[in-house]
Design a protein around this motif. Structure first.
Motif, PDB file in Angstrom:
ATOM      1  N   LYS A   1      32.180  52.257  58.070  1.00 37.96           N
ATOM      2  CA  LYS A   1      31.437  51.333  57.036  1.00 37.96           C
ATOM      3  C   LYS A   1      32.181  49.938  57.100  1.00 37.96           C
ATOM      4  CE  LYS A   1      28.430  50.518  53.954  1.00 37.96           C
ATOM      5  NZ  LYS A   1      26.764  50.681  54.296  1.00 37.96           N
ATOM      6  N   LYS A   2      31.735  48.928  57.639  1.00 35.09           N
ATOM      7  CA  LYS A   2      32.142  47.809  58.022  1.00 35.09           C
ATOM      8  C   LYS A   2      32.217  46.851  56.840  1.00 35.09           C
ATOM      9  CE  LYS A   2      32.529  47.966  62.892  1.00 35.09           C
ATOM     10  NZ  LYS A   2      32.278  47.159  64.258  1.00 35.09           N
ATOM     11  N   ASN A   3      31.049  46.842  56.160  1.00 40.01           N
ATOM     12  CA  ASN A   3      30.573  45.965  55.099  1.00 40.01           C
ATOM     13  C   ASN A   3      30.009  46.438  54.163  1.00 40.01           C
ATOM     14  OD1 ASN A   3      31.914  43.462  56.429  1.00 40.01           O
ATOM     15  ND2 ASN A   3      30.349  43.753  57.750  1.00 40.01           N
ATOM     16  N   ILE A   4      29.905  46.144  52.661  1.00 37.73           N
ATOM     17  CA  ILE A   4      29.103  46.645  51.823  1.00 37.73           C
ATOM     18  C   ILE A   4      28.680  45.143  50.920  1.00 37.73           C
ATOM     19  CG2 ILE A   4      28.968  47.715  49.643  1.00 37.73           C
ATOM     20  CD1 ILE A   4      31.359  49.525  50.342  1.00 37.73           C
ATOM     21  N   GLU A   5      27.297  45.250  50.835  1.00 42.83           N
ATOM     22  CA  GLU A   5      26.934  44.108  50.203  1.00 42.83           C
ATOM     23  C   GLU A   5      27.073  44.151  48.758  1.00 42.83           C
ATOM     24  OE1 GLU A   5      25.299  41.277  51.686  1.00 42.83           O
ATOM     25  OE2 GLU A   5      25.628  42.631  53.512  1.00 42.83           O
ATOM     26  N   ILE A   6      27.337  43.071  48.105  1.00 44.40           N
ATOM     27  CA  ILE A   6      27.565  43.011  46.344  1.00 44.40           C
ATOM     28  C   ILE A   6      26.429  43.436  45.891  1.00 44.40           C
ATOM     29  CG2 ILE A   6      26.933  40.657  46.069  1.00 44.40           C
ATOM     30  CD1 ILE A   6      30.261  42.357  44.968  1.00 44.40           C
ATOM     31  N   ALA A   7      25.257  43.438  46.283  1.00 47.46           N
ATOM     32  CA  ALA A   7      24.282  43.866  45.579  1.00 47.46           C
ATOM     33  C   ALA A   7      24.127  45.687  45.613  1.00 47.46           C
ATOM     34  CB  ALA A   7      22.874  43.334  46.156  1.00 47.46           C
ATOM     35  N   GLU A   8      24.842  46.239  46.510  1.00 45.73           N
ATOM     36  CA  GLU A   8      24.865  47.474  46.674  1.00 45.73           C
ATOM     37  C   GLU A   8      25.755  48.159  45.445  1.00 45.73           C
ATOM     38  OE1 GLU A   8      24.848  49.738  50.601  1.00 45.73           O
ATOM     39  OE2 GLU A   8      25.704  47.627  51.263  1.00 45.73           O
ATOM     40  N   ILE A   9      26.835  47.088  45.194  1.00 49.52           N
ATOM     41  CA  ILE A   9      27.756  47.700  44.095  1.00 49.52           C
ATOM     42  C   ILE A   9      27.194  47.184  42.817  1.00 49.52           C
ATOM     43  CG2 ILE A   9      30.132  47.187  43.246  1.00 49.52           C
ATOM     44  CD1 ILE A   9      30.980  46.699  46.153  1.00 49.52           C
ATOM     45  N   THR A  10      26.682  46.185  42.410  1.00 53.47           N
ATOM     46  CA  THR A  10      26.371  45.891  41.157  1.00 53.47           C
ATOM     47  C   THR A  10      24.757  46.224  40.719  1.00 53.47           C
ATOM     48  OG1 THR A  10      25.329  43.580  42.169  1.00 53.47           O
ATOM     49  CG2 THR A  10      27.713  43.767  41.286  1.00 53.47           C
ATOM     50  N   LYS A  11      24.041  46.675  41.832  1.00 50.97           N
ATOM     51  CA  LYS A  11      22.739  46.971  41.778  1.00 50.97           C
ATOM     52  C   LYS A  11      21.622  45.914  41.281  1.00 50.97           C
ATOM     53  CE  LYS A  11      23.983  51.232  42.631  1.00 50.97           C
ATOM     54  NZ  LYS A  11      23.521  51.737  44.220  1.00 50.97           N
ATOM     55  N   ILE A  12      22.151  44.820  41.636  1.00 53.00           N
ATOM     56  CA  ILE A  12      21.379  43.493  41.092  1.00 53.00           C
ATOM     57  C   ILE A  12      21.540  42.585  42.066  1.00 53.00           C
ATOM     58  CG2 ILE A  12      21.364  43.870  38.665  1.00 53.00           C
ATOM     59  CD1 ILE A  12      23.683  41.467  38.658  1.00 53.00           C
ATOM     60  N   GLY A  13      20.488  41.438  42.297  1.00 54.34           N
ATOM     61  CA  GLY A  13      20.201  40.516  43.453  1.00 54.34           C
ATOM     62  C   GLY A  13      20.984  39.201  42.918  1.00 54.34           C
ATOM     63  N   MET A  14      21.561  38.996  41.580  1.00 56.09           N
ATOM     64  CA  MET A  14      21.891  37.775  41.001  1.00 56.09           C
ATOM     65  C   MET A  14      23.263  37.173  41.773  1.00 56.09           C
ATOM     66  SD  MET A  14      21.465  38.333  37.088  1.00 56.09           S
ATOM     67  CE  MET A  14      20.039  39.049  36.301  1.00 56.09           C
ATOM     68  N   LEU A  15      24.004  38.171  42.566  1.00 49.93           N
ATOM     69  CA  LEU A  15      25.194  37.543  43.252  1.00 49.93           C
ATOM     70  C   LEU A  15      25.130  37.596  44.734  1.00 49.93           C
ATOM     71  CD1 LEU A  15      27.577  39.534  40.590  1.00 49.93           C
ATOM     72  CD2 LEU A  15      26.837  37.350  40.490  1.00 49.93           C
ATOM     73  N   ASP A  16      23.867  37.803  45.410  1.00 48.30           N
ATOM     74  CA  ASP A  16      23.818  37.870  46.736  1.00 48.30           C
ATOM     75  C   ASP A  16      24.670  36.816  47.621  1.00 48.30           C
ATOM     76  OD1 ASP A  16      22.233  39.967  46.547  1.00 48.30           O
ATOM     77  OD2 ASP A  16      20.364  38.928  46.889  1.00 48.30           O
ATOM     78  N   LYS A  17      24.870  35.675  47.059  1.00 49.25           N
ATOM     79  CA  LYS A  17      25.646  34.844  47.890  1.00 49.25           C
ATOM     80  C   LYS A  17      26.860  34.173  46.991  1.00 49.25           C
ATOM     81  CE  LYS A  17      22.509  34.464  51.068  1.00 49.25           C
ATOM     82  NZ  LYS A  17      22.521  35.143  52.548  1.00 49.25           N
ATOM     83  N   THR A  18      27.422  35.108  46.444  1.00 46.94           N
ATOM     84  CA  THR A  18      28.819  34.814  45.444  1.00 46.94           C
ATOM     85  C   THR A  18      29.925  34.858  46.474  1.00 46.94           C
ATOM     86  OG1 THR A  18      27.506  35.624  43.528  1.00 46.94           O
ATOM     87  CG2 THR A  18      29.870  35.604  43.461  1.00 46.94           C
ATOM     88  N   ASP A  19      30.874  34.043  45.974  1.00 41.54           N
ATOM     89  CA  ASP A  19      32.197  34.220  46.785  1.00 41.54           C
ATOM     90  C   ASP A  19      33.142  34.528  45.738  1.00 41.54           C
ATOM     91  OD1 ASP A  19      31.335  33.410  49.299  1.00 41.54           O
ATOM     92  OD2 ASP A  19      31.788  31.205  48.969  1.00 41.54           O
TER      93      ASP A  19
END
Length: 202
Positions: A123-141
């Motif tokens: 598993k190389k990458n996990i989207e932050i949306a998969e962890i938070t279950k919301i789409g508000m942080l999709d482009k967050t650093d």
């Protein structure tokens, strides 16, 4: 004879605590586990002395009750440690970020445009949306920090920053071991979004 049995109860408590501290059993902190084992042994010894020398119960029954008391005392001390809620004084620093929970930090990962690198079992990458279950942080650093709590840690989570709560939602899920990377995206969770100023969010 009672001195030998008291010593035996304390040793049994210590042995059980060492077993509980083993990584393949409960993976508890060894020092904390030893303290619980010793306390449980002494509590069981008090039970033995009370039932044997105050209520004049047969020694064999006293042995049995003290062994049961050892087990109950151990569970009771663990439950007390689990549910305790000690006062915590945050540092007097306006921009400090403090740990939201007790436990051990098991990873610190950098988040780039909403993606968390995770080189575990392919598993190389996990989207932050998969962890938070919301789409508000999709482009967050930023950074994501994993803290693993054992049953001996305080299970009260606190706000890590001084800010305004703008979002809160709980999500159901499976109950996987923290050792399984899927626990990061499939375990139950509560997502909180705190804002502190214009450019800082958590």
């Amino acid at each position: 004879m009672y001195i030998e049995w008291i010593f035996t109860l304390v040793i049994l408590g210590v042995c059980l605590s060492v077993i509980g501290a083993h990584p393949k059993v409960c993976n508890l902190d060894l020092v904390s586990s030893l303290k619980i084992g010793i306390i449980s042994g002494f509590l069981a010894s008090i039970i033995y002395l009370i039932v044997t020398y105050i209520f004049f119960v047969d020694s064999l029954i006293g042995y049995s009750l003290s062994l049961i008391g050892l087990l109950i005392s151990g569970i009771g001390v663990v439950m007390w440690r689990f549910f305790r809620d000690p006062d915590r004084l945050p540092p007097d620093a306006p921009h400090a970020i403090i740990a939201p929970a007790d436990g051990k930090i098991i990873y610190v990962r950098e988040v780039t445009e909403g993606t968390v690198p995770c080189a575990i079992k392919g598993k190389k990458n996990i989207e932050i949306a998969e962890i938070t279950k919301i789409g508000m942080l999709d482009k967050t650093d930023g950074y994501i920090i994993g803290i693993c709590m054992s049953v001996l840690d305080v299970h009260i989570t606190r706000a890590p920053i001084d800010g305004k709560l703008t979002y809160k939602r709980s999500f159901t899920g499976r109950t996987l071991s923290p050792k399984d990377w899927k626990s990061e995206i499939e375990n139950p969770r509560t997502t909180l979004l705190l804002k502190m100023g214009i450019k800082r969010s958590l």
